[in-house]
Design a protein around this motif. Structure first.
Motif, short mmCIF file in Angstrom:
data_model
loop_
_atom_site.label_atom_id
_atom_site.label_comp_id
_atom_site.label_asym_id
_atom_site.label_seq_id
_atom_site.Cartn_x
_atom_site.Cartn_y
_atom_site.Cartn_z
N MET A 1 0.82 -1.20 0.00
CA MET A 1 0.00 0.00 0.00
C MET A 1 0.87 1.27 0.00
O MET A 1 0.50 2.25 -0.62
N ARG A 2 1.97 1.19 0.72
CA ARG A 2 2.84 2.37 0.82
C ARG A 2 3.41 2.75 -0.55
O ARG A 2 3.50 3.93 -0.87
N ARG A 3 3.79 1.75 -1.37
CA ARG A 3 4.33 2.03 -2.69
C ARG A 3 3.29 2.69 -3.59
O ARG A 3 3.59 3.60 -4.36
N ILE A 4 2.05 2.24 -3.47
CA ILE A 4 0.97 2.84 -4.27
C ILE A 4 0.76 4.29 -3.85
O ILE A 4 0.62 5.17 -4.68
N ALA A 5 0.77 4.55 -2.54
CA ALA A 5 0.59 5.91 -2.04
C ALA A 5 1.73 6.81 -2.50
O ALA A 5 1.51 7.96 -2.92
N ASP A 6 2.97 6.31 -2.45
CA ASP A 6 4.12 7.10 -2.89
C ASP A 6 4.03 7.39 -4.39
O ASP A 6 4.33 8.49 -4.84
N GLY A 7 3.62 6.38 -5.15
CA GLY A 7 3.46 6.57 -6.60
C GLY A 7 2.39 7.60 -6.90
O GLY A 7 2.54 8.43 -7.81
N GLN A 8 1.33 7.58 -6.14
CA GLN A 8 0.25 8.55 -6.36
C GLN A 8 0.73 9.96 -6.03
O GLN A 8 0.41 10.91 -6.74
N ILE A 9 1.52 10.09 -4.98
CA ILE A 9 2.05 11.41 -4.60
C ILE A 9 2.95 11.95 -5.71
O ILE A 9 2.86 13.11 -6.10
N ARG A 10 3.83 11.08 -6.25
CA ARG A 10 4.71 11.50 -7.34
C ARG A 10 3.89 11.89 -8.58
O ARG A 10 4.19 12.87 -9.26
N MET A 11 2.86 11.11 -8.86
CA MET A 11 2.02 11.39 -10.03
C MET A 11 1.30 12.73 -9.86
O MET A 11 1.21 13.52 -10.80
N GLU A 12 0.81 13.01 -8.67
CA GLU A 12 0.13 14.29 -8.42
C GLU A 12 1.10 15.45 -8.61
O GLU A 12 0.74 16.49 -9.17
N GLY A 13 2.33 15.27 -8.17
CA GLY A 13 3.34 16.31 -8.36
C GLY A 13 3.61 16.58 -9.84
O GLY A 13 3.75 17.72 -10.27
N LYS A 14 3.69 15.50 -10.61
CA LYS A 14 3.93 15.66 -12.04
C LYS A 14 2.74 16.33 -12.73
O LYS A 14 2.93 17.18 -13.61
N ILE A 15 1.54 15.97 -12.33
CA ILE A 15 0.34 16.60 -12.91
C ILE A 15 0.30 18.08 -12.57
O ILE A 15 -0.01 18.91 -13.43
N ASP A 16 0.64 18.42 -11.32
CA ASP A 16 0.68 19.84 -10.93
C ASP A 16 1.69 20.60 -11.78
O ASP A 16 1.44 21.73 -12.19
N GLN A 17 2.85 19.97 -12.04
CA GLN A 17 3.87 20.61 -12.87
C GLN A 17 3.36 20.83 -14.29
O GLN A 17 3.56 21.89 -14.88
N ILE A 18 2.69 19.83 -14.85
CA ILE A 18 2.15 19.95 -16.20
C ILE A 18 1.11 21.07 -16.26
O ILE A 18 1.11 21.87 -17.20
N LEU A 19 0.24 21.14 -15.28
CA LEU A 19 -0.78 22.19 -15.26
C LEU A 19 -0.14 23.57 -15.15
O LEU A 19 -0.59 24.53 -15.78
N GLY A 20 0.90 23.67 -14.34
CA GLY A 20 1.62 24.95 -14.22
C GLY A 20 2.26 25.35 -15.54
O GLY A 20 2.21 26.52 -15.93
N ASP A 21 2.85 24.37 -16.21
CA ASP A 21 3.46 24.65 -17.52
C ASP A 21 2.41 25.11 -18.52
O ASP A 21 2.65 26.03 -19.31
N GLN A 22 1.24 24.50 -18.49
CA GLN A 22 0.16 24.90 -19.41
C GLN A 22 -0.26 26.34 -19.15
O GLN A 22 -0.50 27.09 -20.09
N ARG A 23 -0.36 26.73 -17.89
CA ARG A 23 -0.72 28.11 -17.56
C ARG A 23 0.31 29.09 -18.12
O ARG A 23 -0.04 30.12 -18.69
N GLU A 24 1.58 28.74 -17.95
CA GLU A 24 2.65 29.61 -18.47
C GLU A 24 2.57 29.71 -20.00
O GLU A 24 2.74 30.79 -20.56
N HIS A 25 2.29 28.60 -20.65
CA HIS A 25 2.19 28.61 -22.11
C HIS A 25 1.01 29.48 -22.56
O HIS A 25 1.14 30.24 -23.53
N ARG A 26 -0.11 29.37 -21.86
CA ARG A 26 -1.27 30.19 -22.23
C ARG A 26 -0.96 31.67 -22.07
O ARG A 26 -1.34 32.49 -22.92
#
Length: 66
Positions: A1-26
């Motif tokens: 369970m801990r590995r899944i939670a850690d993976g989800q945290i990393r994925m959320e961080g990457k999604i936040d980065q992508i959304l931030g990049d999209q805002r900058e591009h707009r």
């Protein structure tokens, strides 16, 4: 369970980065659009001025030639 939670945290961080990049591009695209529109206005004003000056210059040349 801990590995899944850690993976989800990393994925959320990457999604936040992508959304931030999209805002900058707009924002960058909006800035470029504004600059391009400004240049287009200047070009058309220059074209209009060239027509007026060309016509006026032609009329003046014709008057001086008489």
């Amino acid at each position: 369970m801990r590995r899944i939670a850690d993976g989800q945290i990393r994925m959320e961080g990457k999604i936040d980065q992508i959304l931030g990049d999209q805002r900058e591009h707009r924002e960058t695209i909006a800035d470029h659009e504004q600059r391009i529109r400004g240049l287009e206005v200047r070009v058309w004003m220059a074209v209009g001025a060239a027509v007026v000056l060309g016509t006026g210059g032609g009329a003046l040349a014709q008057m001086l030639a008489r």
